[in-house]
Design a protein around this motif. Structure first.
Motif, PDB file in Angstrom:
ATOM      1  N   SER A  75      32.405 -25.173  31.560  1.00 16.79           N
ATOM      2  CA  SER A  75      31.801 -24.218  32.488  1.00 16.79           C
ATOM      3  C   SER A  75      32.651 -23.991  33.731  1.00 16.79           C
ATOM      4  CB  SER A  75      30.419 -24.707  32.904  1.00 16.79           C
ATOM      5  OG  SER A  75      30.536 -25.919  33.604  1.00 16.79           O
ATOM      6  N   LEU A  78      34.388 -20.899  32.856  1.00 16.22           N
ATOM      7  CA  LEU A  78      33.478 -19.769  32.659  1.00 16.22           C
ATOM      8  C   LEU A  78      32.922 -19.286  33.992  1.00 16.22           C
ATOM      9  CD1 LEU A  78      31.650 -21.257  29.573  1.00 16.22           C
ATOM     10  CD2 LEU A  78      33.233 -19.340  29.568  1.00 16.22           C
ATOM     11  N   MET A  79      32.407 -20.205  34.798  1.00 16.92           N
ATOM     12  CA  MET A  79      31.842 -19.795  36.083  1.00 16.92           C
ATOM     13  C   MET A  79      32.943 -19.469  37.080  1.00 16.92           C
ATOM     14  SD  MET A  79      28.463 -22.005  36.851  1.00 16.92           S
ATOM     15  CE  MET A  79      29.087 -23.666  36.700  1.00 16.92           C
ATOM     16  N   THR A  82      34.507 -16.006  36.577  1.00 18.14           N
ATOM     17  CA  THR A  82      33.639 -14.837  36.692  1.00 18.14           C
ATOM     18  C   THR A  82      32.983 -14.801  38.081  1.00 18.14           C
ATOM     19  OG1 THR A  82      31.839 -16.100  35.697  1.00 18.14           O
ATOM     20  CG2 THR A  82      33.086 -14.671  34.233  1.00 18.14           C
ATOM     21  N   VAL A  86      32.071 -11.923  42.132  1.00 24.32           N
ATOM     22  CA  VAL A  86      30.981 -11.643  43.061  1.00 24.32           C
ATOM     23  C   VAL A  86      31.530 -11.641  44.484  1.00 24.32           C
ATOM     24  CG1 VAL A  86      28.724 -12.405  43.903  1.00 24.32           C
ATOM     25  CG2 VAL A  86      29.299 -12.658  41.487  1.00 24.32           C
ATOM     26  N   LEU A  90      31.594  -8.262  46.809  1.00 24.49           N
ATOM     27  CA  LEU A  90      30.748  -8.205  47.994  1.00 24.49           C
ATOM     28  C   LEU A  90      31.541  -8.332  49.285  1.00 24.49           C
ATOM     29  CD1 LEU A  90      28.600  -8.543  45.809  1.00 24.49           C
ATOM     30  CD2 LEU A  90      27.451 -10.199  47.248  1.00 24.49           C
ATOM     31  N   TYR A 210      24.428 -20.028  19.258  1.00 24.04           N
ATOM     32  CA  TYR A 210      25.142 -21.308  19.305  1.00 24.04           C
ATOM     33  C   TYR A 210      24.276 -22.445  19.813  1.00 24.04           C
ATOM     34  CZ  TYR A 210      26.956 -21.641  24.265  1.00 24.04           C
ATOM     35  OH  TYR A 210      27.128 -21.780  25.608  1.00 24.04           O
ATOM     36  N   PHE A 277      31.655  -4.010  39.277  1.00 25.59           N
ATOM     37  CA  PHE A 277      30.557  -4.250  38.352  1.00 25.59           C
ATOM     38  C   PHE A 277      31.024  -4.062  36.903  1.00 25.59           C
ATOM     39  CE2 PHE A 277      27.485  -1.898  35.695  1.00 25.59           C
ATOM     40  CZ  PHE A 277      26.672  -2.963  35.345  1.00 25.59           C
ATOM     41  N   LEU A 280      33.384  -6.872  35.747  1.00 25.10           N
ATOM     42  CA  LEU A 280      32.762  -8.147  35.407  1.00 25.10           C
ATOM     43  C   LEU A 280      31.926  -8.023  34.143  1.00 25.10           C
ATOM     44  CD1 LEU A 280      32.525 -11.087  36.099  1.00 25.10           C
ATOM     45  CD2 LEU A 280      30.502 -10.582  37.426  1.00 25.10           C
ATOM     46  N   LEU A 288      31.124 -14.768  27.821  1.00 26.99           N
ATOM     47  CA  LEU A 288      29.868 -15.275  27.267  1.00 26.99           C
ATOM     48  C   LEU A 288      30.045 -15.685  25.809  1.00 26.99           C
ATOM     49  CD1 LEU A 288      27.440 -12.656  28.828  1.00 26.99           C
ATOM     50  CD2 LEU A 288      27.434 -15.103  29.313  1.00 26.99           C
TER      51      LEU A 288
ATOM     52  N   TRP B  42      23.821 -16.329  44.195  1.00 26.83           N
ATOM     53  CA  TRP B  42      25.078 -16.666  43.513  1.00 26.83           C
ATOM     54  C   TRP B  42      25.311 -18.182  43.550  1.00 26.83           C
ATOM     55  CZ3 TRP B  42      29.341 -18.526  46.523  1.00 26.83           C
ATOM     56  CH2 TRP B  42      30.554 -18.632  45.846  1.00 26.83           C
ATOM     57  N   PHE B  43      25.119 -18.775  44.723  1.00 30.93           N
ATOM     58  CA  PHE B  43      25.377 -20.208  44.866  1.00 30.93           C
ATOM     59  C   PHE B  43      24.324 -21.032  44.120  1.00 30.93           C
ATOM     60  CE2 PHE B  43      25.114 -24.356  46.844  1.00 30.93           C
ATOM     61  CZ  PHE B  43      26.453 -24.711  46.965  1.00 30.93           C
ATOM     62  N   SER B  46      24.891 -20.840  40.159  1.00 33.09           N
ATOM     63  CA  SER B  46      26.100 -21.451  39.614  1.00 33.09           C
ATOM     64  C   SER B  46      26.237 -22.905  40.074  1.00 33.09           C
ATOM     65  CB  SER B  46      27.324 -20.623  40.006  1.00 33.09           C
ATOM     66  OG  SER B  46      27.362 -20.425  41.404  1.00 33.09           O
ATOM     67  N   GLY B  50      23.915 -24.914  37.669  1.00 36.26           N
ATOM     68  CA  GLY B  50      24.955 -25.209  36.682  1.00 36.26           C
ATOM     69  C   GLY B  50      25.719 -26.490  36.946  1.00 36.26           C
ATOM     70  N   ALA B  72      25.082 -23.135  33.105  1.00 34.06           N
ATOM     71  CA  ALA B  72      26.504 -23.323  33.376  1.00 34.06           C
ATOM     72  C   ALA B  72      27.374 -22.417  32.509  1.00 34.06           C
ATOM     73  CB  ALA B  72      26.882 -24.790  33.162  1.00 34.06           C
ATOM     74  N   GLN B  73      26.959 -22.156  31.257  1.00 29.28           N
ATOM     75  CA  GLN B  73      27.835 -21.413  30.360  1.00 29.28           C
ATOM     76  C   GLN B  73      27.371 -19.979  30.096  1.00 29.28           C
ATOM     77  OE1 GLN B  73      28.785 -23.762  26.853  1.00 29.28           O
ATOM     78  NE2 GLN B  73      30.073 -25.081  28.109  1.00 29.28           N
ATOM     79  N   GLN B  74      26.107 -19.659  30.363  1.00 33.37           N
ATOM     80  CA  GLN B  74      25.607 -18.318  30.082  1.00 33.37           C
ATOM     81  C   GLN B  74      24.853 -17.714  31.276  1.00 33.37           C
ATOM     82  OE1 GLN B  74      25.636 -16.716  26.670  1.00 33.37           O
ATOM     83  NE2 GLN B  74      27.291 -18.163  26.433  1.00 33.37           N
ATOM     84  N   SER B  76      24.551 -18.239  34.481  1.00 31.55           N
ATOM     85  CA  SER B  76      25.217 -17.899  35.731  1.00 31.55           C
ATOM     86  C   SER B  76      26.011 -16.607  35.576  1.00 31.55           C
ATOM     87  CB  SER B  76      26.137 -19.046  36.161  1.00 31.55           C
ATOM     88  OG  SER B  76      27.045 -19.345  35.129  1.00 31.55           O
ATOM     89  N   ILE B  77      26.638 -16.397  34.419  1.00 33.65           N
ATOM     90  CA  ILE B  77      27.462 -15.193  34.232  1.00 33.65           C
ATOM     91  C   ILE B  77      26.589 -13.947  34.189  1.00 33.65           C
ATOM     92  CG2 ILE B  77      29.168 -14.068  32.753  1.00 33.65           C
ATOM     93  CD1 ILE B  77      30.113 -16.810  31.875  1.00 33.65           C
ATOM     94  N   TYR B  78      25.444 -14.015  33.478  1.00 34.99           N
ATOM     95  CA  TYR B  78      24.524 -12.877  33.491  1.00 34.99           C
ATOM     96  C   TYR B  78      24.114 -12.555  34.932  1.00 34.99           C
ATOM     97  CZ  TYR B  78      23.771 -13.400  28.409  1.00 34.99           C
ATOM     98  OH  TYR B  78      23.941 -13.461  27.059  1.00 34.99           O
ATOM     99  N   PHE B  80      25.739 -13.164  37.708  1.00 40.39           N
ATOM    100  CA  PHE B  80      26.842 -12.569  38.484  1.00 40.39           C
ATOM    101  C   PHE B  80      26.917 -11.061  38.250  1.00 40.39           C
ATOM    102  CE2 PHE B  80      29.360 -16.784  37.847  1.00 40.39           C
ATOM    103  CZ  PHE B  80      28.637 -17.386  38.872  1.00 40.39           C
ATOM    104  N   VAL B  81      26.810 -10.670  36.976  1.00 39.74           N
ATOM    105  CA  VAL B  81      26.914  -9.240  36.646  1.00 39.74           C
ATOM    106  C   VAL B  81      25.786  -8.464  37.342  1.00 39.74           C
ATOM    107  CG1 VAL B  81      26.841  -7.536  34.794  1.00 39.74           C
ATOM    108  CG2 VAL B  81      28.016  -9.694  34.428  1.00 39.74           C
ATOM    109  N   LEU B  83      24.103  -9.343  39.998  1.00 37.44           N
ATOM    110  CA  LEU B  83      24.261  -9.359  41.462  1.00 37.44           C
ATOM    111  C   LEU B  83      25.172  -8.227  41.927  1.00 37.44           C
ATOM    112  CD1 LEU B  83      24.694 -13.164  42.310  1.00 37.44           C
ATOM    113  CD2 LEU B  83      22.751 -11.691  42.858  1.00 37.44           C
ATOM    114  N   ILE B  84      26.284  -8.017  41.214  1.00 34.14           N
ATOM    115  CA  ILE B  84      27.209  -6.966  41.650  1.00 34.14           C
ATOM    116  C   ILE B  84      26.569  -5.591  41.483  1.00 34.14           C
ATOM    117  CG2 ILE B  84      29.488  -5.936  41.343  1.00 34.14           C
ATOM    118  CD1 ILE B  84      30.569  -8.549  40.512  1.00 34.14           C
ATOM    119  N   LEU B  85      25.806  -5.410  40.393  1.00 37.25           N
ATOM    120  CA  LEU B  85      25.139  -4.118  40.191  1.00 37.25           C
ATOM    121  C   LEU B  85      24.129  -3.871  41.305  1.00 37.25           C
ATOM    122  CD1 LEU B  85      24.713  -1.612  38.437  1.00 37.25           C
ATOM    123  CD2 LEU B  85      22.952  -2.868  37.206  1.00 37.25           C
TER     124      LEU B  85
END
Lengths: 559, 110
Positions: A75, A78-79, A82, A86, A90, A210, A277, A280, A288, B42-43, B46, B50, B72-74, B76-78, B80-81, B83-85
């Protein structure tokens, strides 16, 4: 010629032809086109270009393999890779776009001082160059495995295609080629992932399915002497280290010049926000999927060798054995231990880097998919290399040559010529370094993030959000950040012939960037407060970048 | 619409130099407040879910995923996306409210 070779040739030649065609259509004549594509790139296209630029050979080829063996602690990548977007979206992208210049060093130069610009330009060149070398050798691996070319010829061929479209098309050619490359690489990544997920679990959505194999994977991992996939902090050792590495990668992502520069190419400030946006979103599609690919491939790998003798292993072990990236201990009766670490002495040792490229073979998928995978790996390596070469070219010509050596101004034609020569020289140097990679390149690439986090990130943020930050503060901050993080890396790693010492408090050298950034912030603030505030003109410039456009007295009332 | 008119200046009086700086401060404050809120999420997702709280969260299992690992692996990434939108959409509204959106001659968004 085998089936796999035929399909690999087919896809690689097809995609290379597309890239060159696009470059020819978008060839450029002016510096504004060459460096920032005339700031006319549509938002979604720019997002796809950023994503291709961002996802390197390491993301495409290496990451899933790394996660397969790191497990839960994967992770951090991954984190880390990505979450930085953010911060970028921002805190940086809209404001730097409003500033409206060509390069990151140029912003730093305008905001602080010309001397900071030169330091930033040199740092941008060093960071980008080490990164390019990694891409070149990544491309070389793909060629040597799938096309039976030598790594040398692979690197030269790869560089020749980049040369054509980067020198011809500049940022415009690179951007539109990257859109095509993103498409190729994401298709190449997702199709095998969906196929493997369907084959293993009956649910063709790897990101969801998974989860269902994790319990089985944990049990198998323990059986072969590995730690459980779901166990936190087993891969990297400590919670503190996972925290710091994630933070360093995030801050570094937001501070890397070749990423930031892409937000200069949008039409508007609003475009920069939406580009972030889309970028990302496109990146997330791969990120993912990566842990799922890692988990499935590891499961298939371990099931394939369970109870097998060294003579009785699946075919892929043989084919990849030829590259030296898979080794088997022939003296055991049955494979009992598996590892990714060559020094572990396990019965079967598999290099992280082959897991993705070999995943179709490990999962028993047909030859066209293997060929597509190779084209995807090439697309990932080339798109990132091209973006980096542009940063090197712009830093060398725009920030150094025309500022330091030839201050009396130059015509548009001269600037273009120097930009192109700088890029050609960079490509030449990259070929040479790709063929003779310095021993520490792999490490330096990972630590580019730490250095970007502890140098660029803090002074960019303070430059935008704190008018009081001045040149003396920024110079002191950057130098302390650089020396602090750099010396910790040299202290804990074997580079430049130094011996490696044990990390302090279990903080790995990849994680030091977060602390370096904090040190940089503190020093910049303290020194700025002790010295004179920046000029009125600079403060007014900082004020202006906060507002996307001049205020209209009458707000359009949405009729 | 009433709110927009309000932001044009107190009581609809022509914006003088004093009014001019006050809208700038209000715009910037709104922007910063939103950024702080988004970065707090965000903090939390993640670093909070995570990393710092991963072990306790892992005792909850959903679809085979230990929850901490999923964040940690899924997850947080969703986040992030999204948040930016949310940031981009929200900034569009604030820009319009204060009349600083980028518009061409015909008032269309650029």
């Amino acid at each position: 010629m085998s089936d796999i070779q035929f399909w690999t040739f087919f896809f690689i030649i097809l995609t290379f032809a597309i890239y060159i065609f696009i470059a020819w259509r978008s060839r450029v004549k002016e510096t504004k086109e060459f460096y920032v594509a005339s700031q006319g790139v549509p938002t979604i296209a720019n997002g796809a270009a950023v994503a291709a630029d961002w996802m390197s050979a390491a993301s495409f080829i290496g990451m899933a393999g790394l996660i397969a063996f790191l497990g839960s602690d994967g992770s951090v990548y991954l984190m880390g890779w990505t979450g930085g977007y953010v911060l970028l979206a921002l805190l940086l992208a809209p404001y730097l776009r409003k500033w409206g210049k060509f390069t990151v060093p140029e912003f730093v130069g305008d905001r602080y001082a010309e001397s900071v610009r030169i330091v930033a330009a040199i740092a941008a060149i060093v960071v980008s160059f080490t990164y390019v070398v990694g891409q070149m050798s990544g491309g070389g691996i793909v060629f040597s495995r799938f096309l039976n070319l030598t790594v040398e010829w692979g690197v030269v061929l790869c560089a020749a295609v980049i040369f054509i479209y980067a020198v011809l098309g500049g940022m415009k050619g690179i951007t539109y080629t990257q859109v095509a490359q993103y498409t190729v690489l994401i298709i190449a990544y997702l199709i095998p992932a969906f196929a493997v997920a369907y084959q293993t679990t009956g649910i063709p959505i790897p990101q969801i399915s998974y989860g269902t194999i994790l319990a089985e994977l944990d049990a198998l991992s323990l059986e072969f002497g590995l730690h459980a996939f779901t166990e936190a902090f087993a891969g990297r050792g400590s919670q503190l280290d996972v925290f710091l590495v994630t933070a360093s990668l995030m801050l570094g992502t937001a501070g890397l010049p070749h990423v930031i520069i892409r937000f200069y190419t949008t039409k508007t400030v609003r475009g920069a926000r939406y580009s972030a946006f889309w970028a990302l979103l496109f990146i997330a599609l791969l990120y993912l999927t990566a842990p799922a690919v890692g988990a499935f491939t590891k499961l298939n790998l371990l099931q394939g060798v369970q109870g097998a003798s060294p003579d009785d292993l699946p075919d892929w072990v043989q084919t990849w054995g030829a590259t030296g990236l898979v080794t088997v201990n022939e003296n055991v009766d049955v494979i009992q231990t598996v590892s990714n670490n060559a020094a572990s002495g396990a019965d079967l040792i598999v290099n992280n880097d082959i897991l993705v490229l070999a995943s179709p073979e490990i999962g028993g998928l047909p030859a066209p998919i293997v060929g597509l995978m190779a084209a995807g790996g090439m697309a990932a390596a080339m798109s990132t290399a091209a973006g980096l070469l542009l940063v090197i070219s712009s830093a060398a010509s725009h920030d150094l040559y025309f500022r330091v050596m030839k201050k009396d101004g130059a015509s548009e034609r001269q600037q273009m010529l120097v930009g192109r020569i700088a890029m050609a020289v960079a490509i030449g140097a990259a070929i040479w370094a790709g063929i003779n990679p310095p021993a520490f390149v792999a490490q330096v690439v990972a630590f580019a993030f730490g250095l970007a986090a502890s140098t660029f990130f803090p002074i960019l943020i303070l430059g935008i959000f704190w008018k009081r930050a001045n040149a003396a503060g920024a110079t002191a901050g950057v130098l302390t950040g650089l020396v602090f993080s750099g010396s910790y890396m040299i202290y804990t790693l074997e580079v430049f012939g130094t011996s490696a010492n044990d990390p302090i408090m279990g903080i790995s050298p990849e994680g030091i960037g977060a602390i370096g950034a904090a040190v940089n912030f503190a020093v910049t603030i303290i020194v700025s407060l002790l010295t004179r505030p920046p000029s009125e003109r600079v403060q007014e410039m900082v004020e202006e970048i906060r507002y996307p456009a001049t205020r209209q007295e009458r707000v359009p009332s949405g009729e | 619409m009433a709110e927009m008119a309000h932001e044009n200046g107190p009581g609809g009086s022509p914006p003088g130099p004093a009014a001019d700086t006050s809208w700038r401060q209000r715009y910037w404050k709104k922007n910063l407040r939103m950024v702080v809120v988004l970065l707090a999420i965000w903090f939390t997702v993640s670093f909070g879910f995570g990393i710092l709280l991963i072990e306790p969260l892992n005792s909850i299992e959903i679809l085979g995923f230990p929850l901490g690992l999923w964040f940690a692996q899924q997850g947080s990434i969703y986040t992030f996306v999204i948040l930016i939108l949310v940031y981009a959409l929200w900034m569009d509204r604030i820009d319009d409210e204060f009349g600083v959106a980028e518009r061409g001659g015909d008032g269309e968004r650029l």
